[in-house]
Design an enzyme around this catalytic site. Structure first.
Site, PDB file in Angstrom:
ATOM      1  N   ASP A   9    -109.481 -15.821 -14.097  1.00  0.00           N
ATOM      2  CA  ASP A   9    -110.799 -15.994 -14.098  1.00  0.00           C
ATOM      3  C   ASP A   9    -111.494 -15.630 -15.677  1.00  0.00           C
ATOM      4  O   ASP A   9    -111.466 -14.211 -15.831  1.00  0.00           O
ATOM      5  CB  ASP A   9    -111.621 -15.588 -13.112  1.00  0.00           C
ATOM      6  CG  ASP A   9    -113.072 -16.026 -13.014  1.00  0.00           C
ATOM      7  OD1 ASP A   9    -113.692 -16.287 -14.369  1.00  0.00           O
ATOM      8  OD2 ASP A   9    -113.915 -15.947 -11.924  1.00  0.00           O
ATOM      9  N   TYR A  35    -115.239 -10.694  -7.811  1.00  0.00           N
ATOM     10  CA  TYR A  35    -116.801 -11.298  -7.654  1.00  0.00           C
ATOM     11  C   TYR A  35    -116.537 -11.967  -6.054  1.00  0.00           C
ATOM     12  O   TYR A  35    -115.648 -12.482  -5.649  1.00  0.00           O
ATOM     13  CB  TYR A  35    -117.050 -12.425  -8.553  1.00  0.00           C
ATOM     14  CG  TYR A  35    -117.935 -13.418  -8.217  1.00  0.00           C
ATOM     15  CD1 TYR A  35    -119.543 -13.183  -8.021  1.00  0.00           C
ATOM     16  CD2 TYR A  35    -117.457 -14.637  -8.003  1.00  0.00           C
ATOM     17  CE1 TYR A  35    -120.280 -14.107  -7.463  1.00  0.00           C
ATOM     18  CE2 TYR A  35    -118.436 -15.794  -7.497  1.00  0.00           C
ATOM     19  CZ  TYR A  35    -119.758 -15.494  -7.309  1.00  0.00           C
ATOM     20  OH  TYR A  35    -120.521 -16.558  -6.749  1.00  0.00           O
TER      21      TYR A  35
END
Length: 381
Positions: free
Chosen positions: A177, A105
């Protein structure tokens, strides 16, 4: 409520909750205070101070987060980026090396691109599905291997258990994550990850109304994260923490509904003549389907796809949809749709493997039939 036999839905409601709570309330109160009395002779660890994350509301939230991820302890932060960057700072020093296994991301990608060299860190990328690339990237000064449980926005699932084993074998700290999967779908500590990070702004809170983050792990590692967090000042405000704790109570219900909606839409789009490609690990044809089925309890609430007709068709589809909001976040009760190449990712779309016509969909908790009908209408010639 930490019994291994306790189901996740029960942990979400009761895990980490003190009983009885102050004044007999079934809802933990908000301690908004920044300053608390400290008895003479107390140690530094006994000090309760909001920047240090030791306010009673903050400690309550930490217990809740640790319970859900099956960790020894946890710390909440002011955002998901604060969680990830503080976790990295707690381990990395000038001269250290990090392996980034995945296409990340935009926030983490930009952080590493723009700040790693200035901090004296070196970074090599690797394929989270290919162990040979991890070995190729390994250096004597490597300290961390960083990955995502589900990559954003390409929706791939790497060899997560293998990455954790690789890190343990080489004395690295493994950081993952887990924002897209959430502990409802995957609990990384159970396969050996050291630190688990979340943007709690997303599904953990689930209502698109706060910014927050979380890091879970062992007592020694989280102590280092807490120290760095205190120095950088990224602690979470108690009122936002109260809203996050409230959101956690419905986490299992929301995420299971979102996963079901994502799967229903993925199956609809996968057979549609106006869709060129769908990426969702719940589809048998997805390259990581077998791995996800073995590791996960569900397949996540996010999918990406490419319409036939290129970026013009993708833009027209997003504009025609009535139920999903065109917005770049994820994990809330409302469905969201976005074109990742148009924003949110740092490198050129082609370099990231993110085509201009890629559409990312984050499922909300609407009725699956209504979402499918909305997409069916929007895809009509």
């Amino acid at each position: 409520m930490s019994d291994d036999r306790t189901r996740f839905e029960t942990l979400a409601v009761h895990g980490g909750e003190p009983r009885p709570a102050a004044g007999g309330s079934v809802v933990h109160p908000i301690y908004q205070g920044t300053v608390f009395e400290t008895a003479p002779g107390s140690s530094h660890g006994d000090v309760r101070y909001i920047r240090m994350g030791t306010n009673p509301s903050q400690r309550h939230l930490h217990d809740r987060l640790a319970s859900l991820e099956g960790a020894e302890t946890a710390v909440a932060t002011a955002s998901g980026m604060a969680a990830l960057t503080t976790a990295l700072h707690s381990v990395m020093a000038a001269g250290d090396h990090l392996i980034a296994a995945g296409t990340f991301y935009g926030g983490p990608a930009r952080f590493l691109d723009e700040h790693a060299a200035r901090l004296g860190w070196t970074v090599d990328t690797a394929d989270p599905s290919d162990p040979a690339t991890w070995s190729e990237a390994l250096r004597p000064n490597t300290k961390i291997i960083l990955t995502e449980s589900i990559t954003n926005p390409l929706i791939r699932v790497g060899d997560l258990a293998g990455i954790a084993r690789f890190a343990r074998r080489h004395g690295l700290v493994s950081v993952v994550d887990n924002t897209l999967a959430t502990p409802v779908v995957f609990r990384p500590h159970e396969v050996g990850f050291d630190l688990v990070c979340h943007s709690a702004t997303k599904a953990l809170n689930g209502h698109s109304d706060i910014a927050a983050g979380a890091v879970t792990g062992s007592h020694p590692l989280i102590a280092r994260v807490e120290s760095a967090l205190s120095h950088y000042g990224g602690s979470l405000d108690p009122h936002a923490g109260f809203l996050l704790s409230r959101g956690l109570k419905t986490l299992a219900l929301r995420v299971r509904a979102q996963c079901a909606n994502a799967r229903a839409l993925a199956e609809f789009l996968d057979g549609h003549e106006r869709i060129a490609h769908v990426s969702y690990p719940g589809l048998p044809g997805h390259p990581d389907h077998g791995r996800a089925a073995a590791l996960f309890d569900g397949f996540g609430s996010m999918l990406s796809f490419r319409p036939a007709g290129g970026v013009t068709a993708a833009e027209a589809l997003v504009k025609s949809l009535r139920l999903p909001y065109a917005a770049s976040s994820l994990g809330g009760v409302e469905s969201l749709v976005t074109l990742p190449a148009a924003g949110g990712h740092s490198s050129p779309a082609e370099a990231e493997g993110i085509e201009e016509d890629l559409v990312r969909f984050s499922a909300g908790i609407e009725a699956a039939e209504d979402l499918v009908a909305d997409f069916g209408r929007a895809l009509e010639p």
